[in-house]
Design a protein around this motif. Structure first.
Motif, short mmCIF file in Angstrom:
data_model
loop_
_atom_site.label_atom_id
_atom_site.label_comp_id
_atom_site.label_asym_id
_atom_site.label_seq_id
_atom_site.Cartn_x
_atom_site.Cartn_y
_atom_site.Cartn_z
N ARG A 180 0.84 -1.21 0.00
CA ARG A 180 0.00 0.00 0.00
C ARG A 180 0.87 1.25 0.00
NH1 ARG A 180 -4.87 -0.96 -1.58
NH2 ARG A 180 -3.41 -1.86 -3.02
N THR A 181 0.43 2.27 -0.71
CA THR A 181 1.28 3.44 -0.88
C THR A 181 0.62 4.74 -0.42
OG1 THR A 181 0.46 3.55 -3.13
CG2 THR A 181 2.59 2.48 -2.79
N SER A 182 -0.60 4.67 0.07
CA SER A 182 -1.25 5.89 0.54
C SER A 182 -2.42 5.51 1.43
CB SER A 182 -1.78 6.72 -0.64
OG SER A 182 -2.86 6.03 -1.24
N ASN A 183 -2.87 6.46 2.25
CA ASN A 183 -4.07 6.20 3.05
C ASN A 183 -5.27 5.97 2.16
OD1 ASN A 183 -2.92 6.29 5.54
ND2 ASN A 183 -3.37 8.46 5.91
N THR A 184 -5.28 6.65 1.04
CA THR A 184 -6.40 6.47 0.12
C THR A 184 -6.52 5.03 -0.32
OG1 THR A 184 -5.81 8.66 -0.66
CG2 THR A 184 -7.44 7.45 -1.93
N SER A 185 -5.37 4.37 -0.49
CA SER A 185 -5.41 3.02 -1.03
C SER A 185 -5.87 1.99 0.01
CB SER A 185 -4.03 2.61 -1.59
OG SER A 185 -3.09 2.47 -0.55
N ILE A 186 -5.85 2.34 1.31
CA ILE A 186 -6.46 1.42 2.28
C ILE A 186 -7.90 1.80 2.56
CG2 ILE A 186 -4.31 0.71 3.41
CD1 ILE A 186 -5.04 2.70 5.68
N HIS A 187 -8.21 3.07 2.33
CA HIS A 187 -9.58 3.55 2.57
C HIS A 187 -10.51 3.07 1.46
CE1 HIS A 187 -12.47 6.31 4.40
NE2 HIS A 187 -12.73 6.82 3.22
N THR A 234 -8.07 6.46 9.36
CA THR A 234 -6.79 6.74 8.69
C THR A 234 -5.91 7.63 9.55
OG1 THR A 234 -7.77 8.59 7.50
CG2 THR A 234 -7.74 6.46 6.37
N ALA A 235 -6.25 7.76 10.82
CA ALA A 235 -5.41 8.56 11.72
C ALA A 235 -4.03 7.92 11.84
CB ALA A 235 -6.07 8.65 13.09
N ASP A 236 -3.02 8.75 12.13
CA ASP A 236 -1.67 8.21 12.29
C ASP A 236 -1.67 7.11 13.34
OD1 ASP A 236 -0.78 9.93 10.42
OD2 ASP A 236 0.15 11.35 11.82
N PHE A 237 -0.80 6.12 13.14
CA PHE A 237 -0.77 4.97 14.03
C PHE A 237 0.53 5.01 14.84
CE2 PHE A 237 0.13 0.63 15.24
CZ PHE A 237 -1.11 0.16 15.65
N THR A 238 0.40 4.95 16.14
CA THR A 238 1.60 4.95 16.99
C THR A 238 1.92 3.50 17.37
OG1 THR A 238 0.94 7.08 17.88
CG2 THR A 238 2.64 5.88 19.08
N VAL A 239 3.14 3.10 17.03
CA VAL A 239 3.54 1.72 17.35
C VAL A 239 3.75 1.64 18.86
CG1 VAL A 239 5.31 -0.04 17.01
CG2 VAL A 239 4.67 1.48 15.12
N PHE A 240 3.13 0.65 19.47
CA PHE A 240 3.31 0.44 20.90
C PHE A 240 3.75 -0.99 21.05
CE2 PHE A 240 1.58 -0.97 25.00
CZ PHE A 240 2.22 -0.08 25.84
N SER A 241 5.08 -1.20 21.22
CA SER A 241 5.56 -2.56 21.27
C SER A 241 6.85 -2.66 22.04
CB SER A 241 5.77 -3.10 19.85
OG SER A 241 6.35 -4.38 19.91
N GLU A 242 6.81 -3.38 23.14
CA GLU A 242 8.01 -3.59 23.93
C GLU A 242 8.97 -4.53 23.19
OE1 GLU A 242 6.64 -5.12 27.63
OE2 GLU A 242 5.74 -3.21 28.26
N ASP A 243 8.42 -5.31 22.25
CA ASP A 243 9.26 -6.28 21.54
C ASP A 243 10.30 -5.59 20.65
OD1 ASP A 243 7.82 -8.40 22.61
OD2 ASP A 243 6.31 -8.25 21.01
N LYS A 301 2.19 6.71 9.26
CA LYS A 301 0.96 6.96 8.52
C LYS A 301 0.16 5.67 8.58
CE LYS A 301 2.32 10.92 6.49
NZ LYS A 301 1.74 12.18 7.01
N LYS A 302 -1.14 5.79 8.58
CA LYS A 302 -1.93 4.58 8.79
C LYS A 302 -1.59 3.48 7.78
CE LYS A 302 -4.89 1.99 10.84
NZ LYS A 302 -6.17 2.33 11.46
N TYR A 303 -1.41 3.86 6.53
CA TYR A 303 -1.13 2.82 5.52
C TYR A 303 0.20 2.13 5.78
CZ TYR A 303 2.15 5.89 2.99
OH TYR A 303 3.21 6.66 2.63
N GLN A 304 1.10 2.83 6.48
CA GLN A 304 2.40 2.22 6.77
C GLN A 304 2.30 1.14 7.84
OE1 GLN A 304 4.48 5.86 7.69
NE2 GLN A 304 5.47 5.91 5.68
N ASN A 305 1.14 1.01 8.46
CA ASN A 305 0.96 -0.09 9.42
C ASN A 305 0.40 -1.34 8.73
OD1 ASN A 305 1.27 -0.99 12.14
ND2 ASN A 305 -0.97 -0.99 12.32
#
Lengths: 644, 642
Positions: free
Chosen positions: B177-184, B214-223, B233-237
Motif C-alpha cells: 500500500r502506498t497511501s491512506n487512500t489506497s487502504i480507505h 486513517t489517523a496516524d498509528f503509533t507503534v506500541f511494542s516492547e518487543d 501513517k496509517k497505511y504504513q501499518n
C-alpha cells in the motif's frame, strides 16, 4: 470515423471460386482440411505482419508510402479475419489481450499491483494507420507491429498444436456468426479504417468454408438441411458483397434473413452429425447456452451461469423472494423495501433522478431496471459487485438505504412464524441464514427477464408489423450511430459478444445538469470509487456500467444521475459526441468526440427502434399482491408496503 | 436413427486415427459377451465442508463502539494455518485468512482471519468444529481474530506462515500500500481515490469501502524498542507478517523487524531459527530472516537472496524508516529479482525450502525498473528470454505465462528451479499429445508439504493469471484452478509427474492447503468462485479432503503402462491386443492402453462423455453405475463405477 476504405483484394475472388468444391464424405478428411487451412492461413498472417512491419519501417510522409502502409494494414487484418473464427474461439482471452482487443487501456488482472496496460494489437493499429498523419506515429507503429509480431508468433506456436475436434469447428462457426453480426458489422474493431464490410465478407467466407468440408456428411444425413444451409451461406455472402457501404448496409435484413437462421441451423448440423457437446467433453456451463437457436431470444443465454440458481425448491424460493422483495422488514427504518426503488409499474425503476433514502433524501444514483439485470458479469452502475446473489448486501449495509446487517435481519425474521415456515419450506437444509434471504430474492429478481420484444420477434422472422422507422433505427444503432459498439446485441447492454462473460463500463462525460450551455461534469467518480482495489485506476474515473436499452421507454430519467428526462435529450448528448463533444476536458473518455451527424429523422428512428424493445414480464404492470407476514413483535406489524 | 448410426459407423471403422471418430449419440447396449469388465471401487477420499464465508457466523470482540457479538464471516479465504493441539484434547486450531480490504463495523475494517478448533469424530471419521469459550469471554465455534483492537487493522491477508516446528501462525499482508487512500478504498472526500487522503479517526459514516480510520498509528511494542513510539501513517501499518494467537483469536504483533513488504508466504526450518519468505511483486525477492536465538523472532537479521553473490545472501539493514520499504533496500543491495514469489513451504524430512514463483504475463518493464534501481536478474529469466529470441528478461515482450517452483537447500545454499510450469509450447517443452490438457501447471501460488504413506509430497495450488495461451483447454474461457501433489522423491520432476487431487469450483482459486496433524485430512480453501456454482460452493469456503491415511504411494501412480502390461499378459493370446483399461479409484482416472478417442455410454446406451486423443479419462463426475467405454476402433469395455 476517419475515412472509408474499400478494399476488395484478390484473395476474396479466390475464396468465392473455391468455396463450393466438393469434399469427400469423411469426417477425418473434413477435419484435416480445416486444420490444413488453418495452419496455412496462420502462416499467411505471419507473412502479412512482416510486410506490414516493413511498410512501417520504410514509412515516409509521402502519400504513396502511407497508402502502402494502409494497404499492408488492411491485408493483415483481412488475413486475421480468415482465422478469426478459430483463433478467437480457441483463445478468446489471448486474442483480446494481444491481437484484436479494444483500443482501451485496462488494469492488469490478478496481480497485487495497480498497473494499467496499454492497448495493443490490430485495433490500436487500425486507428494509427488511418490517423490523419500516420507518419507522425511512425515510431509507435513500428513498436506496436513488432509487439504484434512477437505475440502473434507465440500464439501461433500454441494454436498450431491444438488438437482440433469436430465440436470445436461447429462451435467456432456459430460463435463467429455472433461475432460478425454484433461486433464486426458494427465497426467495433475497425475504428480507423471503417473496413468492416469487406472484413465481414472475408470472415463469412472463411468460416463457412469450414462448414463446406462437412456438408457432404450433412447432406448424406439430411439433404434438406444441407440445401438450406448452403443456400443461406451463398445468399448471405452475396448480400455482403453487393452492399459494401458501411453507413447504408441493411443489418436488419442481413441478420434476419441469413445470420440468425444460420445460427439456428448450425445447431441442427451439430446434432445431425452426432458430434459431442461441450458438456460431454467435461466443460463447465458458459454464459451462452449452446442449445439456443436464435440470437434474439433469452434462450441465447444460460441464466444459471449468471445467477447460480438451481431448480431445487425454485417455486418456494421465488415466492419467498417476492415477499421479501416488497417487505420493508429488511430495512432498519421499516420504510424501504427493494420495491421502493424498483417499482414493477415503472419497469422496476422509480422515476426519480436519483433514488430516495429512508429519510427521503436523494441518494447518489438513478435506479436501474431489474429486468434482464441478471445478465451481467458485474452489478451496480459502478460495477462494484461481481455476484448476482450478493448484490443486495450493499443495499442492506448502506446507511442511506436499509442501514442494517444480516444478523439484525435474521434476528427479526426469526420472530415471524409465517416467515419461518416459508424459509424452512424453501431452504430445508440450511434454514434461516443470510443465504436464504439473498438467494430467495435472487430467485425473484432472476425471474424478471424477457427478450421477446416486437423487434426480437421481427428479427426472428415472426409475423409482426414493424415500422420502417424502427428498422432504420436498428440499422443506425448497429452501424453509423455506433450505439451497438457498446450496447451490444442482443442484450443491448455492456456484456460483450460473443462470450457475454464481461461487463463493460464507459467514461461518457455525463453532465451534472441538462444545461448544454453550461456543461459541467457530474462529480460522481463511478467505477473508480467502487471500493475494489483493482478499479482504483484513473482510467475508471467517471466510468459507469453500460446498461441495457431494453424497456427504455419505461425507465426515464436516464444516465447514472438521471440527468436526462427524455430519450431525445439522451440522443442529443451522444449525437454531439458525448462529454468530449461538448468540450469537456476529462481524460480517458470513451467517445471519440466527433459528432455522429445523425439527422432529426435518424434520431427519431433510433428512438422508434428502442421503443420496440419492450418486453415486460407478464403481469408486472400491476400492483403486486403481497401479503406481509406477521411478527410476534407488534411494532413490526405496523410496516407497510411502499407507495410505489 | 438406426439407419443413420450405421452410416456413421462406417466412418468409425474407416477412420482408424484419433481425434476424428464420430460416436453415435445412442447405441444399443451390448448384450452377452463383452471382452472386458472393469470395476472402479469408491475413492478413499471424501469431501467435507468446514467453514463457509458469507454464511457462517463469527464471534466478534467490542469493535468501533459496537459491543462484542456476532457477524457473518468475511470471505476470500486464502491461507490456512494448522496449530496442533499439544494436549491431545483436540486435533488443533485452524486459522483462515480473508484476502480483502473491506469495511465491517463489527469484525473490523480491512481483511482479517477466522479461527476455529477441530476434532475428529471417532465413529464417522469426519472433522467437527468444536465449541470453545475464550479468555475474553467469547463463546461459539468460529471466532474473528481481533486485529483492530490489538495491532491495528490488517488487510489483504493472502498467505502466511504455519510453522512446521510448533504450529505458530503468521498472516501475511500482501499488496503493498502506498497511501491512506489506497487502504480507505475509494472515497469521494478528496475528489479522487488516488489523491492523498487526510489522516482522520474512525467515523462510521466515512464513505470509504475499506479502512475508515486513517489517523496516524503509533507503534506500541516492547518487543521492538527501535520501533516503539514510532508514528506511522496509517497505511504504513500494513504489509507486515503478523503473528496471531489462534487459540485466543487475537493478533500478537506485526513483525516490524522483518520490514515492510508485500509479504505473501513463509516457512520456518527445523532449527526454528530461519524464516524464508516471498513477497508477491515484480520484482520480488527471495527473503530470509535469521533469528538470533531459536524461537525468538523479535531479534535477528534480514537477508535477500543474490544468485551471483559468493555466500548467496546479502544483509538487508536500515533504520526503522528505511525498513518501511524493504524492496527498495533489496534493489539497492543488488538482490536477485523474481516474478511474483508467493508461497514458501518447508519439507521437514529434508529440511529443504520450496517456493512458488507465480509468474506474470509481461514482466519486462518491471524488471527494467528493478535493474535501474540496482537489482540483478535471475539466471532463469534471462535464459527464458533468450529462448524467446529476446536479449534479456527486461524486454517488454518477454513472456512468463506459467510460473514455476523453486527449491532451496539451506545446507548447501543451492537454489534452482524444481518444476517448470507449462507447457510452454516451444518445440523442446511441448507435452506429448496425449498428456495435455491433463498434464499442465498454471501459475502455482499456494504451496505446502504433506505426508502420504510416509512420503513427502508437495501440494501445489493454482491461481491462474489468465486463460490465454493454453492455460485453459482450447475453446474455454472460464478459470478452473487445480490442486496437484508431487512426490518429492522424484528427482528433476516435470509436469508429467503431477497428480491431480482436486479442482475447485469454476472461477475460484484453490489455496491454503494444509494437512491435519493426524495425516488424515487435507484442508483446502476455495476462494472467490463465480456465482454460477451451487451453494455453498458459490462462496469462499474451507473444505477438507478426508482419507489420506488410506492412500498409499502406489495408489497415486499416474503411470499405468506397467499395470496395463501385466493385465494384458494375463489375457489369453487371442485377446492380448484387445482394448484394455485400468482404473485408479483414488484419482478417479481410467487409464487406457493407448491414445485414442473414447466415448462413454451409460447403462441405457446414451452417450455421456467423449474425450479425444487421450490415454486417460477423468470419471470423477460420473455417478455410480454401469458404463460402456468405446474406443476409435469400436471396441467396447464395460466400466462399473462404485
Amino acid at each position: 470515423m476517419k475515412k472509408v476504405a474499400i478494399i476488395v483484394p484478390a484473395i476474396l475472388f479466390f475464396l468465392i471460386a473455391v468455396a463450393w468444391q466438393p469434399s469427400p464424405v469423411d469426417p477425418r478428411s473434413a477435419l484435416d482440411q480445416v486444420q490444413k487451412d488453418y495452419l496455412r492461413n496462420m502462416e499467411y498472417l505471419s507473412q502479412d505482419i512482416q510486410t506490414y512491419y516493413d511498410a512501417a519501417t520504410s514509412l515516409t510522409d509521402d502519400a504513396a508510402a502511407i497508402a502502402t502502409l494502409q494497404q499492408a494494414h488492411l491485408k493483415a487484418r483481412l488475413s486475421y479475419k480468415q482465422i478469426e473464427y478459430l483463433i478467437e474461439y480457441f483463445d478468446a482471452a489471448g486474442a483480446k489481450q494481444v491481437l484484436n482487443g479494444a483500443p482501451l487501456p485496462k488494469t492488469e488482472p490478478k496481480v497485487a499491483e495497480l498497473r494499467v496496460i496499454e492497448p495493443k494489437g490490430l485495433q490500436v493499429l487500425d486507428e494509427l494507420a488511418f490517423d490523419d498523419a500516420p507518419f507522425g506515429k511512425k515510431d509507435e507503429l513500428i513498436y506496436l507491429i513488432k509487439q504484434l509480431q512477437s505475440n502473434y508468433e507465440a500464439m501461433r506456436a500454441y494454436q498450431g498444436k491444438i488438437k482440433i475436434t469436430h465440436r470445436h469447428i461447429i462451435e467456432a462457426i456459430r460463435q463467429e456468426i455472433i461475432r460478425i453480426s454484433f461486433l464486426g458489422l458494427t465497426g467495433f474493431d475497425t475504428p480507423g479504417s471503417v473496413n468492416a464490410l469487406p472484413e465481414a465478407l472475408i470472415a463469412w467466407h472463411s468460416t463457412f468454408r469450414a462448414y463446406n468440408y462437412y456438408d457432404p456428411m450433412v447432406h448424406a444425413a439430411d439433404p434438406k438441411l444441407s440445401g438450406t444451409v448452403k443456400q443461406l451461406i451463398k445468399d448471405g455472402a452475396n448480400y455482403l458483397a453487393s452492399n459494401p457501404d458501411f453507413d447504408t448496409f441493411d443489418r436488419a435484413t442481413f441478420i434476419k434473413d441469413y445470420a440468425n437462421p444460420l445460427y439456428g441451423l448450425l445447431l441442427d448440423v451439430h446434432h445431425t452429425l452426432q458430434i459431442e457437446t461441450a458438456a460431454e467433453a467435461g466443460l463447465q456451463p458458459t454464459a451462452v447456452d449452446y442449445e439456443g437457436r436464435s440470437m434474439f431470444s433469452e434462450s441465447l443465454f444460460n441464466k444459471d451461469y449468471f445467477s447460480g440458481l438451481t431448480d431445487e425448491y425454485a417455486a418456494e424460493r421465488r415466492e419467498l423472494g417476492r415477499t421479501l422483495f416488497y417487505d420493508p422488514i429488511l430495512s432498519e427504518s421499516l420504510k424501504l423495501s427493494c420495491g421502493s426503488c424498483h417499482d414493477p409499474q415503472r419497469a422496476f425503476t422509480d422515476g426519480q433522478r436519483t433514488s430516495l433514502s429512508h429519510a427521503g433524501m436523494p441518494t447518489r444514483r438513478n435506479a436501474p431496471t431489474l429486468i434482464n439485470a441478471v445478465y451481467a458479469e458485474k452489478y451496480f452502475l459502478d460495477l462494484r459487485e461481481e455476484r448476482f446473489e450478493t448484490q443486495m448486501n450493499h443495499v442492506v449495509s448502506d446507511h442511506n438505504e436499509f442501514n442494517s446487517d444480516f444478523i439484525e435481519i435474521i434476528d427479526k425474521l426469526a420472530q415471524s412464524e409465517e416467515y419461518m415456515a416459508m424459509i424452512n419450506a424453501a431452504y430445508p437444509t440450511y434454514g434461516l441464514s443470510q443465504h436464504a434471504v439473498t438467494n430467495a430474492i435472487s430467485h425473484y429478481v432472476a425471474s424478471l427477464t424477457g427478450m421477446d420484444s416486437p423487434f426480437d420477434q421481427y428479427l426472428n422472422g415472426e409475423e409482426v408489423a414493424m415500422s420502417e422507422s424502427a428498422i432504420n433505427g436498428f440499422n443506425i444503432f448497429m452501424g453509423k450511430g455506433a450505439c451497438g459498439t457498446c450496447h451490444f446485441a442482443p442484450s443491448y447492454s455492456g456484456i460483450v459478444p460473443p462470450l457475454y462473460m464481461e461487463s463493460e463500463s464507459e467514461v461518457l462525460g455525463v453532465p451534472a445538469t441538462p444545461d448544454t450551455a453550461d456543461f459541467v461534469l457530474d462529480p460522481d467518480l463511478g467505477r473508480q470509487a467502487n471500493a475494489k482495489p483493482l478499479d482504483e485506476a484513473d482510467i475508471y474515473a467517471h466510468s459507469f456500467k453500460t446498461v441495457t436499452v431494453r424497456n427504455i421507454e419505461h425507465t426515464a430519467p436516464y444516465m447514472h444521475n438521471g440527468v436526462y428526462a427524455t430519450l431525445e435529450e439522451v440522443m442529443d448528448f451522444y449525437n454531439k459526441g458525448g462529454g468530449i463533444g461538448h468540450g469537456l476536458e476529462l481524460d480517458n473518455q470513451t467517445l471519440l468526440g466527433d459528432p455522429l451527424n445523425l439527422t432529426a429523422t435518424e434520431i427519431a428512428d433510433v428512438i422508434s427502434f428502442m421503443k420496440e424493445l419492450n418486453d415486460l414480464p407478464s403481469g408486472l404492470a400491476e400492483h403486486p399482491q403481497v401479503e406481509l407476514p406477521t411478527f410476534s413483535d407488534p411494532a413490526l406489524n405496523n410496516r407497510q408496503i411502499n407507495n410505489y | 436413427m438406426l439407419k443413420f448410426n450405421t452410416f456413421l459407423a462406417l466412418f468409425l471403422c474407416a477412420s482408424g486415427l484419433i481425434g476424428q471418430a464420430i460416436f453415435a449419440e445412442e447405441i444399443d447396449v451390448p448384450k452377452g459377451h463383452i471382452s472386458e469388465r472393469v470395476v472402479m471401487p469408491p475413492s478413499p477420499l471424501t469431501l467435507q465442508v468446514l467453514f463457509v464465508g458469507g454464511h457462517d457466523i463469527v464471534q466478534t470482540t467490542e469493535t468501533y463502539y459496537n459491543p462484542a457479538g456476532r457477524q457473518i464471516a468475511k470471505e476470500w479465504h486464502d491461507f490456512i494455518g494448522m496449530t496442533p493441539d499439544p494436549t491431545g484434547a483436540s486435533l488443533g486450531w485452524v486459522s483462515v485468512n480473508h484476502e480483502m480490504i473491506y469495511r465491517d463495523d463489527k469484525i473490523g475494517d480491512g481483511g482479517g482471519m477466522t479461527v476455529f478448533r477441530i476434532d475428529r469424530d471417532p465413529i464417522t471419521g469426519l472433522l467437527e468444529v468444536v465449541d470453545q469459550t475464550l479468555e475474553d469471554g467469547r463463546s461459539g465455534q468460529y471466532f474473528n481474530v481481533d486485529f483492530a483492537n490489538t495491532v491495528g487493522e490488517t488487510g489483504m491477508n493472502c498467505g502466511g506462515i504455519s510453522s512446521t516446528f510448533d504450529g505458530r501462525i503468521w498472516t501475511a499482508e500482501e499488496w503493498f500500500r502506498t497511501s491512506n487512500t489506497s487502504i480507505h478504498n475509494s472515497n469521494s472526500d478528496v475528489g479522487s481515490p488516488t489523491a492523498d487522503l487526510p489522516a482522520e479517526p474512525y467515523d462510521d459514516d466515512r464513505p470509504g469501502g475499506g479502512v475508515r480510520d486513517t489517523a496516524d498509528f503509533t507503534v506500541f511494542s516492547e518487543d521492538f524498542p527501535e520501533w516503539d513510539g514510532m508514528i506511522l501513517k496509517k497505511y504504513q501499518n500494513f504489509n507486515y507478517m503478523v503473528e496471531i494467537d489462534p487459540k485466543e483469536a487475537k493478533a500478537i504483533r506485526k513483525q516490524y523487524n522483518w520490514g515492510r513488504m508485500g509479504w505473501e508466504g513463509g516457512a520456518i526450518t527445523n532449527d526454528n531459527q530461519n524464516v524464508y519468505m516471498g513477497p508477491d511483486a515484480t520484482p520480488g525477492y527471495f527473503m530470509r530472516f535469521r533469528a538470533d536465538r531459536p524461537g525468538d523472532f523479535t531479534k535477528g537479521s534480514l537477508y535477500a537472496y543474490k544468485e551471483d553473490a559468493a555466500d548467496k545472501w546479502v544483509l538487508i539493514e536500515g533504520t526503522p524508516e528505511e525498513m518501511l520499504d524493504v524492496s527498495s533496500l533489496c534493489a539497492a543491495a543488488g538482490a536477485t529479482m523474481y516474478n511474483r514469489p508467493e508461497w514458501v513451504a518447508h519439507d521437514k524430512a529434508s529440511n529443504k525450502i520450496y517456493w512458488t514463483e507465480t509468474g506474470r504475463d509481461f514482466p519486462g518493464s518491471r524488471f527494467a525498473n528493478g535493474i535501474a534501481a540496482g537489482a540483478t536478474m535471475s539466471y532463469a529469466h534471462n535464459a527464458r528470454a533468450e529462448a524467446q529470441g529476446l536479449a534479456d528478461a527486461t524486454d517488454s515482450n518477454y513472456r512468463d505465462t506459467y510460473g514455476r517452483i523453486w527449491v532451496y537447500d539451506p545446507a548447501t545454499r543451492e537454489h534452482y528451479v524444481h518444476l517448470e510450469g507449462g507447457p510452454d509450447w516451444t518445440e523442446a517443452m511441448s507435452p506429448s499429445e496425449s498428456e495435455y490438457f491433463d498434464k499442465h501447471l498454471t501459475n502455482p501460488d499456494g504451496l505446502s508439504v504433506m505426508t502420504i504413506d510416509g512420503q513427502s509430497f508437495l501440494v501445489i495450488q493454482e491461481d491462474m493469471n489468465g486463460t490465454s495461451y493454453g492455460r485453459m483447454p482450447a475453446g474455454t474461457s472460464g478459470r478452473f484452478c487445480e490442486l496437484y501433489i508431487l512426490n518429492l522423491a522424484i528427482e528433476n520432476p516435470t509436469i508429467d509427474d503431477l497428480i491431480r487431487i482436486t479442482a475447485v469450483p469454476a472461477g475460484a482459486e484453490v489455496t491454503g492447503a494444509i494437512q491435519t496433524p493426524d495425516g488424515v485430512s487435507l484442508l483446502v480453501n476455495s476462494q472467490h468462485p463465480i456465482v454460477s456454482n451451487p451453494f455453498p460452493w458459490n462462496h469462499s469456503l474451507t473444505f477438507a479432503i478426508n482419507g489420506f491415511d488410506r492412500v498409499t504411494v502406489e495408489d497415486l501412480n499416474t503411470d499405468a503402462e506397467e499395470a496395463i502390461a501385466v493385465k494384458k499378459k494375463n489375457f489369453k493370446d487371442n485377446v492380448e491386443d484387445a482394448f484394455t483399461i485400468y482404473p485408479n479409484p483414488t484419482t478417479r482416472t481410467v487409464f487406457l492402453d493407448k491414445t485414442t478417442d473414447v466415448a462413454i455410454y451409460d447403462v441405457r446406451g446414451s452417450r455421456v462423455k467423449v474425450e479425444r486423443a487421450t490415454n486417460r479419462v477423468d470419471v470423477s463426475e460420473l455417478k455410480a453405475g454401469i458404463y460402456f467405454i468405446q474406443n476409435t476402433a469400436g471396441e467396447m469395455v464395460q466400466l462399473v463405477i462404485e
